[in-house]
Structures are given as structure tokens and as C-alpha cells.
Design a protein around this motif. Structure first.
Motif, mmCIF file in Angstrom:
data_model
loop_
_atom_site.group_PDB
_atom_site.id
_atom_site.type_symbol
_atom_site.label_atom_id
_atom_site.label_comp_id
_atom_site.label_asym_id
_atom_site.label_seq_id
_atom_site.Cartn_x
_atom_site.Cartn_y
_atom_site.Cartn_z
ATOM 1 N N TYR A 1 0.828 -1.212 0.000
ATOM 2 C CA TYR A 1 0.000 0.000 0.000
ATOM 3 C C TYR A 1 0.866 1.268 0.000
ATOM 4 O O TYR A 1 0.572 2.244 -0.702
ATOM 5 C CB TYR A 1 -0.920 -0.014 1.211
ATOM 6 C CG TYR A 1 -1.723 1.241 1.404
ATOM 7 C CD1 TYR A 1 -2.893 1.460 0.696
ATOM 8 C CD2 TYR A 1 -1.314 2.226 2.311
ATOM 9 C CE1 TYR A 1 -3.637 2.609 0.873
ATOM 10 C CE2 TYR A 1 -2.042 3.378 2.492
ATOM 11 C CZ TYR A 1 -3.202 3.566 1.771
ATOM 12 O OH TYR A 1 -3.931 4.712 1.943
ATOM 13 N N ALA A 2 1.953 1.276 0.772
ATOM 14 C CA ALA A 2 2.814 2.456 0.871
ATOM 15 C C ALA A 2 3.441 2.795 -0.481
ATOM 16 O O ALA A 2 3.556 3.969 -0.866
ATOM 17 C CB ALA A 2 3.896 2.236 1.921
ATOM 18 N N ILE A 3 3.858 1.764 -1.214
ATOM 19 C CA ILE A 3 4.455 1.999 -2.534
ATOM 20 C C ILE A 3 3.410 2.538 -3.503
ATOM 21 O O ILE A 3 3.687 3.439 -4.308
ATOM 22 C CB ILE A 3 5.080 0.694 -3.073
ATOM 23 C CG1 ILE A 3 6.249 0.273 -2.185
ATOM 24 C CG2 ILE A 3 5.528 0.861 -4.517
ATOM 25 C CD1 ILE A 3 6.902 -1.023 -2.617
ATOM 26 N N ALA A 4 2.195 2.007 -3.434
ATOM 27 C CA ALA A 4 1.119 2.506 -4.301
ATOM 28 C C ALA A 4 0.833 3.973 -4.016
ATOM 29 O O ALA A 4 0.641 4.782 -4.935
ATOM 30 C CB ALA A 4 -0.135 1.662 -4.105
ATOM 31 N N THR A 5 0.796 4.338 -2.734
ATOM 32 C CA THR A 5 0.557 5.738 -2.359
ATOM 33 C C THR A 5 1.668 6.635 -2.892
ATOM 34 O O THR A 5 1.407 7.744 -3.396
ATOM 35 C CB THR A 5 0.487 5.860 -0.833
ATOM 36 O OG1 THR A 5 -0.549 5.000 -0.334
ATOM 37 C CG2 THR A 5 0.177 7.291 -0.420
ATOM 38 N N ASN A 6 2.894 6.183 -2.829
ATOM 39 C CA ASN A 6 4.037 6.959 -3.319
ATOM 40 C C ASN A 6 3.968 7.139 -4.835
ATOM 41 O O ASN A 6 4.283 8.218 -5.357
ATOM 42 C CB ASN A 6 5.337 6.260 -2.930
ATOM 43 C CG ASN A 6 6.550 7.115 -3.213
ATOM 44 O OD1 ASN A 6 6.549 8.323 -2.969
ATOM 45 N ND2 ASN A 6 7.598 6.506 -3.735
ATOM 46 N N LYS A 7 3.548 6.105 -5.555
ATOM 47 C CA LYS A 7 3.428 6.206 -7.008
ATOM 48 C C LYS A 7 2.352 7.217 -7.405
ATOM 49 O O LYS A 7 2.524 7.983 -8.355
ATOM 50 C CB LYS A 7 3.105 4.832 -7.602
ATOM 51 C CG LYS A 7 4.240 3.830 -7.474
ATOM 52 C CD LYS A 7 3.877 2.500 -8.111
ATOM 53 C CE LYS A 7 3.799 2.618 -9.621
ATOM 54 N NZ LYS A 7 3.620 1.288 -10.266
ATOM 55 N N VAL A 8 1.257 7.226 -6.668
ATOM 56 C CA VAL A 8 0.198 8.203 -6.945
ATOM 57 C C VAL A 8 0.715 9.616 -6.699
ATOM 58 O O VAL A 8 0.453 10.543 -7.480
ATOM 59 C CB VAL A 8 -1.047 7.918 -6.081
ATOM 60 C CG1 VAL A 8 -2.071 9.036 -6.233
ATOM 61 C CG2 VAL A 8 -1.672 6.587 -6.457
ATOM 62 N N SER A 9 1.447 9.811 -5.619
ATOM 63 C CA SER A 9 1.986 11.132 -5.290
ATOM 64 C C SER A 9 2.920 11.644 -6.384
ATOM 65 O O SER A 9 2.857 12.824 -6.779
ATOM 66 C CB SER A 9 2.714 11.067 -3.945
ATOM 67 O OG SER A 9 3.275 12.319 -3.613
ATOM 68 N N LYS A 10 3.798 10.776 -6.901
ATOM 69 C CA LYS A 10 4.708 11.184 -7.970
ATOM 70 C C LYS A 10 3.950 11.535 -9.248
ATOM 71 O O LYS A 10 4.274 12.504 -9.942
ATOM 72 C CB LYS A 10 5.709 10.068 -8.250
ATOM 73 C CG LYS A 10 6.732 9.864 -7.145
ATOM 74 C CD LYS A 10 7.713 8.747 -7.502
ATOM 75 C CE LYS A 10 8.758 8.560 -6.410
ATOM 76 N NZ LYS A 10 9.715 7.468 -6.735
ATOM 77 N N LYS A 11 2.915 10.750 -9.553
ATOM 78 C CA LYS A 11 2.111 11.013 -10.741
ATOM 79 C C LYS A 11 1.394 12.357 -10.637
ATOM 80 O O LYS A 11 1.316 13.122 -11.607
ATOM 81 C CB LYS A 11 1.089 9.890 -10.928
ATOM 82 C CG LYS A 11 0.288 9.990 -12.216
ATOM 83 C CD LYS A 11 1.138 9.747 -13.436
ATOM 84 C CE LYS A 11 0.298 9.701 -14.699
ATOM 85 N NZ LYS A 11 1.114 9.474 -15.907
#
Length: 312
Positions: free
Chosen positions: A73-83
Motif C-alpha cells: 500500500y505504501a508503494i502505491a501511495t508513493n506512485k500516486v503522489s509522484k504522478k
């Protein structure tokens, strides 16, 4: 990462999909309508809108991405933030951001986002398979006026010779009336039979469509494994999530706190990440769950969210 693909998938099932730090895509159901000038019939649909003020992470989008891409979940949240950072940089430079099947986003002169929704996709699953169609004008009244004009130009006249022996006319008139009544009632019976048949066929088609939509809905969402723990005798696949806890004792504490406030709280088991999920309540229908969710967000917890999950 194709962020718009994940957003589009969720819009079929949820009325609000929030992109943390960016804004929320909202849907609102509108009824079927008829265009008066073109005589075009349009089925019911969901109208899309965008609210820049709703930016708080509700966990819906990140959880879905984590499930699809098989990542934490943490990695998914980080990917959304970068996008989101990339999209904002493009908007600041004056570019138009195109979300496929969703719409376009631009910045106006005041620095506010302007959303132009796409008209190519109908996110209302109740209208699955339906499309607009055009019907031609009915000219029944025009034919009636034409017949009346012909009658005025060529009136029917009876001569004395024809009236002297008109018994056959009486029989003929009687026969015409009998045949006309028979045709009327026969036609009415036939119309009623056809209408009854169409109604039954429509009900069967609706049942098949509902079954396909339900099946498609669960395939799109890739639901988490069903929980096996149930403290209350509640039923329904629509759950309002209060939180998820790594330590089970904390989830028990949360349940007791919510029950003290009058909620029908319970645990629905651990998800695939080992977090013990606690819900305010479970509901049979989405409408009931949505009404309760709005009230809970307004009165108690703005981070509460709706989970659609079939429990064993």
C-alpha cells in the motif's frame, strides 16, 4: 502508471474517487431524456464532475492500485503522489491533461482547474448495453387531414333510385359493424398478448443484465479475500470502513469505542496485508450504505470509506 485506467475502473462502482493531493472525480446519476428537435432518446447515465477541494486520501485508489499491481500500500501511495506532481507541473506550463474515458483538465487564468468531462463512456452499470437512438416523426394526423380534404372534394350522394330499395344497405351496414367490432376486440386481444409477452421478455432480460452487471462488478474490483470473523449478525456486501489495524487488540478497542457511540461496529477479518478491518456497519443495498456514509463523514469521521466486499 496509467492512473486514469484505475480511476475509470473505480467510477463504475463508486460515486467519488479521490486522487490524494489533486482532487476528486464525482458522478451523479441523471434520468433518461429525449431531445425534442432531433427526436433522439438517451438512456440514464452518470454525469462526471471534478472537485479540486477534495484532496484527502481515503485509501480507495491506493488500495485498488496495490491490489492490481501486487505491491504494498505504501508503494502505491508513493506512485500516486509522484504522478500527481508530474500532472501539476504540466498544468502549470499551460498544457491540457487528457484522462482517457474521463475528460480533460486545464488551468484557468486564476490558477483553478477546469474539467471538461468525456461523453464517450457511461459509468452507470444499470444502463449497461444501452445506447441512444433516433425515432422518426409520427404523421398520423397528417393522413387524417388528407382524408378529410378528399371527403370535402368528393362528397357521397344517394339518388332516390338507390334509396327506394335499401334493405341490402342495412344488412351490409350491420355486417360492417359486426366485422369492425370483431376486428377491434381481436386487435385489442392481440395487442394485449404482445404487450404481455414483451413485458415478460423485458423482465427476463433485466434479470440476465443484473446478473451480468453483478458478475462484472466483482471482477473489476478484484475484491480482497472474504473475512471469516463476524461478531454481529449483520448481512450485506456494503461496508463502511472505520479503520484497519496491525494489532488485533487495537481493532477490538475501536469496535468497543464505536459501539459506545451507538454504531453497529464489528470486525470483518484481516485483509491480505494482515490489517484487521473494522466497519461501522454493513448494509444490503448500496443506497443505504451511501446515506449512512455521508452522515458518518459529516458527524464523526471524514476518512470513512465504502468497501464493497462479499463475506463468507
Amino acid at each position: 502508471m496509467q492512473l486514469e485506467t484505475y480511476i475509470s475502473d473505480l467510477l463504475y462502482r463508486y460515486d467519488c474517487v479521490t486522487v490524494p493531493g489533486f482532487g476528486a472525480f464525482l458522478t451523479q446519476r441523471v434520468s433518461a431524456k429525449i431531445h425534442e428537435s432531433t427526436h433522439t432518446f438517451y438512456p440514464p447515465k452518470k454525469v462526471l464532475s471534478f472537485n479540486e477541494q477534495l484532496q484527502k486520501n481515503d485509501g480507495l485508489l491506493a488500495n485498488y492500485i496495490a491490489e492490481i499491481e501486487k505491491i504494498p500500500y505504501a508503494i502505491a501511495t508513493n506512485k500516486v503522489s509522484k504522478k500527481v506532481k508530474t500532472i501539476k507541473s504540466y498544468l502549470v506550463e499551460g498544457e491540457t491533461i487528457q484522462f482517457e474515458n474521463i475528460g480533460e483538465l486545464t488551468l484557468n487564468t486564476d490558477g483553478k482547474m477546469v474539467f471538461n468531462p468525456s461523453q464517450h463512456v457511461n459509468y452507470l452499470t444499470d444502463s449497461f448495453g444501452l445506447s441512444h437512438f433516433t425515432s422518426s416523426n409520427v404523421t398520423r394526423e397528417i393522413y387524417k387531414e388528407t382524408v378529410e380534404k378528399i371527403e370535402e372534394k368528393t362528397p357521397i350522394a344517394f339518388t332516390p333510385e338507390k334509396r327506394s330499395n335499401n334493405n341490402w344497405l342495412k344488412y351490409a351496414a350491420t355486417a360492417v359493424i359486426v366485422l369492425g367490432l370483431g376486428g377491434f376486440f381481436g386487435n385489442k386481444y392481440y395487442s394485449n398478448s404482445i404487450e404481455k409477452h414483451n413485458q415478460l421478455a423485458q423482465e427476463q432480460a433485466n434479470e440476465q443484465l443484473d446478473a451480468k452487471v453483478q458478475e462484472a462488478t466483482f471482477v473489476i474490483s478484484n475484491p480482497l479475500p472474504a473475512a471469516t470473523l463476524s461478531l454481529d449478525k449483520q448481512s450485506g456486501n456494503y461496508h463502511i470502513v472505520a479503520g484497519a489495524f496491525r494489532v488485533e487488540a487495537n481493532s477490538d478497542k475501536k469496535v468497543n469505542q464505536l459501539r459506545a457511540k451507538g454504531y453497529k461496529a464489528r470486525k470483518i477479518g484481516a485483509n491480505r496485508y494482515g490489517l484487521h478491518e473494522v466497519v461501522y456497519a454493513s448494509f444490503e443495498t448500496r443506497a443505504e450504505a451511501q446515506r449512512s456514509l455521508y452522515k458518518i463523514r459529516r458527524d464523526h469521521n471524514r476518512d470513512a470509506w465504502l468497501l464493497i466486499k462479499k463475506l463468507d
